[in-house]
Design an enzyme around this catalytic site. Structure first.
Site, PDB file in Angstrom:
ATOM      1  N   HIS A   1       0.843  -1.200   0.000  1.00 53.65           N
ATOM      2  CA  HIS A   1       0.000   0.000   0.000  1.00 53.65           C
ATOM      3  C   HIS A   1       0.874   1.243   0.000  1.00 53.65           C
ATOM      4  CE1 HIS A   1      -2.474   3.126   2.288  1.00 53.65           C
ATOM      5  NE2 HIS A   1      -3.078   2.987   1.123  1.00 53.65           N
ATOM      6  N   SER A   2       0.599   2.174  -0.906  1.00 52.76           N
ATOM      7  CA  SER A   2       1.299   3.458  -0.938  1.00 52.76           C
ATOM      8  C   SER A   2       2.815   3.241  -1.069  1.00 52.76           C
ATOM      9  CB  SER A   2       0.938   4.258   0.320  1.00 52.76           C
ATOM     10  OG  SER A   2       1.394   5.586   0.230  1.00 52.76           O
ATOM     11  N   LEU A   3       3.589   3.763  -0.136  1.00 50.52           N
ATOM     12  CA  LEU A   3       5.037   3.595  -0.200  1.00 50.52           C
ATOM     13  C   LEU A   3       5.428   2.126  -0.135  1.00 50.52           C
ATOM     14  CD1 LEU A   3       7.870   4.855  -0.247  1.00 50.52           C
ATOM     15  CD2 LEU A   3       7.746   5.036   2.246  1.00 50.52           C
TER      16      LEU A   3
ATOM     17  N   SER B   1       4.124  -0.267  -1.699  1.00 55.40           N
ATOM     18  CA  SER B   1       4.128  -0.816  -3.060  1.00 55.40           C
ATOM     19  C   SER B   1       5.414  -0.457  -3.789  1.00 55.40           C
ATOM     20  CB  SER B   1       2.914  -0.295  -3.840  1.00 55.40           C
ATOM     21  OG  SER B   1       3.002   1.115  -4.028  1.00 55.40           O
TER      22      SER B   1
END
Length: 750
Positions: free
Chosen positions: A381-383, A385
């Site tokens: 998720h977010s960073l 990824s």
């Protein structure tokens, strides 16, 4: 009786003194075949007429009846020192009860519950987390429950208190003695009016957490016997078979949603959502035994980065301004993670921590599920990824290189036992320094005792010196981890607090292993623009990689990568899905970097109930209606103007001719437009998105909820955090996972 002994405390083992008569004999002793009825009745004093008349009496046969023992159900606290009691599933409760019945005196029994993610130690009555750090919480074998007038939930009594209530109930049922008052030595009074009407009163001097004023302390509690008489949702048990394992990596900060929940809590909800979707969309496959469940495990890297070992929080705090302290603390704890990842020093820390934790969880899961034959996937998720994207980009497939890397990977939990100085330095490319060390009669053991100053004195340059120090440090850490990991996988039943010991070890290992080392800022990897660091290797090859709300596209562009080669794919992972909410301010697309000349809309993720959301269908219908109306009006005006310019006014065509001409023109234009649209659709369908996802589409967009469509900016932040509770996202993952197993998903009922 204290508040802890009536259901509000943390200890379920607090003993309530047994009921005694004037001769100090217990209820159990007096309730015997030869016991006198008058002697037994002396335990239960008559209720005063005023108190008896204050209740609505039920029409119940108060004569003697056959006593049936109460059926227990096991409950647990959600968190330590919490009063939120939740029931185990029926399957887990039966397992715990069977283990208790077979437990020998003086022994301990450990029962795996909740899909093997927790262990219950029966003698301690404590529930321990297996895969993550969490304080142990209390467990109870529950038979009697109570609730106040202002509390809709029934809370379980402590086991000892319940035993005394059960004894009194047994006497009343066996002897037919009801409408009696049972006084406990601690001051509480329980009135057994009849089998369906039992109340508890507390003495006025006792304080209680859930009453708000002294006048409410005299309000009675409703008492119920057995779980079948209270309103409680017993969770459905999880299938024993695990078909697939998924590791979920969080983004910036310690919290993952607007409720400031941790990655553990968010993953727990995502797991429950996935299990529910499998029940509703794979009924036939589950009945046939072709579908078990998917296990989701959280991966936490934030705590290691901000731990005491790195010292980054202390360093940042020294330079932080004192004004707007809450906002600055939020920034330091969350947004700075983005800068840390772009720092070569802390980027190495983050990558080491993620791979270390993933490999540890994978090893522990396989140990606890020896029959597991499924595949493993990754979610970021977010960073998180971006972290996984960089890791997957730098995984190795060459057998020799991979074996060499995995000697350093955390999955091996150590270096080869017979590795010598030559082999160790050869792996680091430092062969030319072997003679220098040999002249000093050095081996690996003596090398581990050297300081940087001593290595400098014998002529080892700065760069090789740092690599050697890092080598001996990792060897020491991983050897220690190997021994401790074995102990953690096979916990001793004699351990006083295994969860505390294991948690302390995991934190110590992560923090020590993630300590920063010197990095040369001059060198950069030209391929993706990332700083030059060592990329650790995973102990498995992932099946799929799912990115939630991902900034991967933006970071790659900022690094200078304008286009992704269509032939490029991850070395060890063949599937990649970029999933995002249309209002997510952090999410960016991937497909335009692969096919920059084609304007392709992202794939719309279907609603989990099997259709497009109604407000989206309505909006599209209105758009088409407006376009059709516009085309009709323009076509009619064009026809009239052409007729007016071509013929004299007196020779204007009739209405019928004008209509026919207009229809002909409209039909021609419509066919041209439809032909163009059909060709465009065909082009999108046949368009290949490179090999990053095996030629399939990569970008997948969620459908916004009706309320979100009113104001995109208002729901922007929420949209970045919505994935943990999104049924549509979970269903997409499940379909991709089970598609390879030949499982067709059914249409969910609306």
């Amino acid at each position: 009786m204290s508040k802890d002994s009536t259901g509000g405390g943390a200890s379920g083992q607090e003993r309530v003194p047994p009921l005694k008569d004037s001769n100090s004999s217990t209820v159990q002793e007096r309730l015997s075949p030869g016991a006198d009825k008058k002697q037994t009745a002396a335990i239960l004093d008559e209720t005063s007429p005023s108190s008896a008349e204050s209740f609505e009496m039920l029409d119940v046969d108060l004569g003697r009846s056959t006593y049936e023992p109460v059926q227990p159900h096991w409950f647990y606290c959600r968190r330590a020192n919490d009063k939120d009691w939740l029931p185990f599933s029926l399957e887990d409760s039966i397992k715990l009860e069977d283990a208790l019945q077979n437990l020998k005196k003086g022994e301990e029994s450990v029962v795996a519950v909740e899909g093997g993610r927790y262990d219950v130690r029966l003698t301690e009555r404590l529930r321990y987390a297996v895969y993550w750090d969490q304080a142990p919480s209390e467990v109870r074998r529950c038979t009697w429950f109570f609730k106040g007038n202002d509390d809709p939930r029934y809370m379980p009594y402590p086991e000892s208190f319940s035993d005394n209530l059960e004894d009194a109930y047994m006497i009343a049922v066996t002897l037919g003695e009801w409408k009696r008052k049972l006084e406990f030595p601690t001051g509480e009074t329980v009135i057994l009016h009849n089998p369906k009407h039992i109340m508890q009163y507390q003495p006025i001097m006792l304080a209680d957490d859930w009453v708000s004023s002294p006048s409410e302390q005299t309000r009675p509690r409703t008492v119920k016997r057995g779980i079948e008489n209270i309103a409680v949702d017993i969770p459905e048990g999880e299938p024993q078979t695990v078909d697939h394992l998924v590791f979920m990596v969080h983004g910036i900060g310690p919290a993952c949603d607007l409720r400031f929940r941790s990655i553990i809590q968010c993953v727990n909800d995502f797991r429950s959502t996935a299990l529910s979707l499998l029940s509703s969309h794979c009924r036939l496959a589950r009945e046939e035994g072709r579908v078990g469940r998917v296990e989701f495990l959280p991966v936490d890297w934030h705590s290691a980065l901000h731990g005491d070992a790195t010292g980054v929080d202390e360093s940042i705090q020294r330079i932080t301004l004192p004004s707007i302290s809450r906002l600055r603390h939020f920034t330091n704890d969350t947004l700075l993670d983005l800068f840390f990842y772009n720092s070569p020093t802390y980027c190495q820390t983050i990558l080491d921590t993620v791979v270390t934790e993933v490999n540890r969880l994978h090893s522990l899961f396989c140990f606890r599920h020896p029959g597991f034959k499924g595949q493993v996937s990754l979610v970021g998720h977010s960073l998180g990824s971006l972290i996984l994207f960089d890791l997957l980009t730098n995984q190795k497939t060459n057998s020799d290189d991979l074996e060499q890397e995995r000697r350093n990977a955390c999955s091996d939990l150590g270096f080869p036992d017979k590795e010598n100085l030559e082999d160790a330095l050869g792996r680091l490319g430092l062969e030319k320094y072997i003679p220098i060390l040999k002249n000093q009669e050095m081996d690996l053991d003596s090398l581990s005792l050297c300081t940087e100053t001593e290595l400098e004195r014998i002529g080892i340059p700065l760069g090789p010196r740092k690599k050697i120090l890092d080598l001996v440090s990792r060897r020491k850490i991983l050897k220690d981890h190997k021994a401790r990991m074995a102990a953690m996988m096979m916990p001793s039943l004699d351990s006083a607090d295994p969860n505390k010991a294991n948690a302390a070890h995991r934190q110590s290992y992560l923090r020590t292993h993630s300590t920063t080392s010197a990095v040369d800022y001059k060198y950069f990897d030209v391929g993706i623009g990332q700083v030059s660091i060592h990329y650790p290797q995973l102990s498995f090859q992932p099946h799929s990689f799912f990115a939630f709300g991902s900034p991967i596209g933006m970071f790659l562009t900022v690094r200078g990568l304008k286009r992704i080669d269509p032939d490029y794919n991850f070395p060890t992972c063949k599937a990649f899905f970029n999933i995002y909410h249309p209002f997510d301010p952090v999410a960016y697309r991937i497909e335009p970097m692969i096919v920059p000349d084609a304007e392709v809309e992202p794939m719309l993720i279907p609603h989990h109930k099997g259709r497009k959301r109604m407000h989206l269908e309505l909006r599209e219908s209105l758009t088409r209606m407006g376009a059709d109306l516009k085309n009709n009006v323009i076509g009619s005006l064009r026809t009239a103007w052409q007729s007016f310019a071509r013929l004299p006014v007196a020779a204007l065509p009739s209405v019928e001719e004008a209509v026919c001409a207009g229809v002909e023109t409209e039909t021609s234009e419509t066919l041209e437009t439809e032909g163009s649209e059909e060709g465009s659709v065909k082009e999108d369908k046949d368009l290949k998105m490179g090999m990053l996802n095996g030629g399939r589409r990569i970008d997948y967009v969620l459908q916004e909820a009706p309320i979100e469509s009113f104001n995109e900016y208002l729901f922007a932040i929420q949209s970045h955090l919505c994935y943990w509770e999104s049924e549509d996202t979970a269903l997409l993952l499940l379909k991709e996972i089970y598609e390879q197993r030949g499982v067709a998903f059914e249409q969910s009922p609306s």
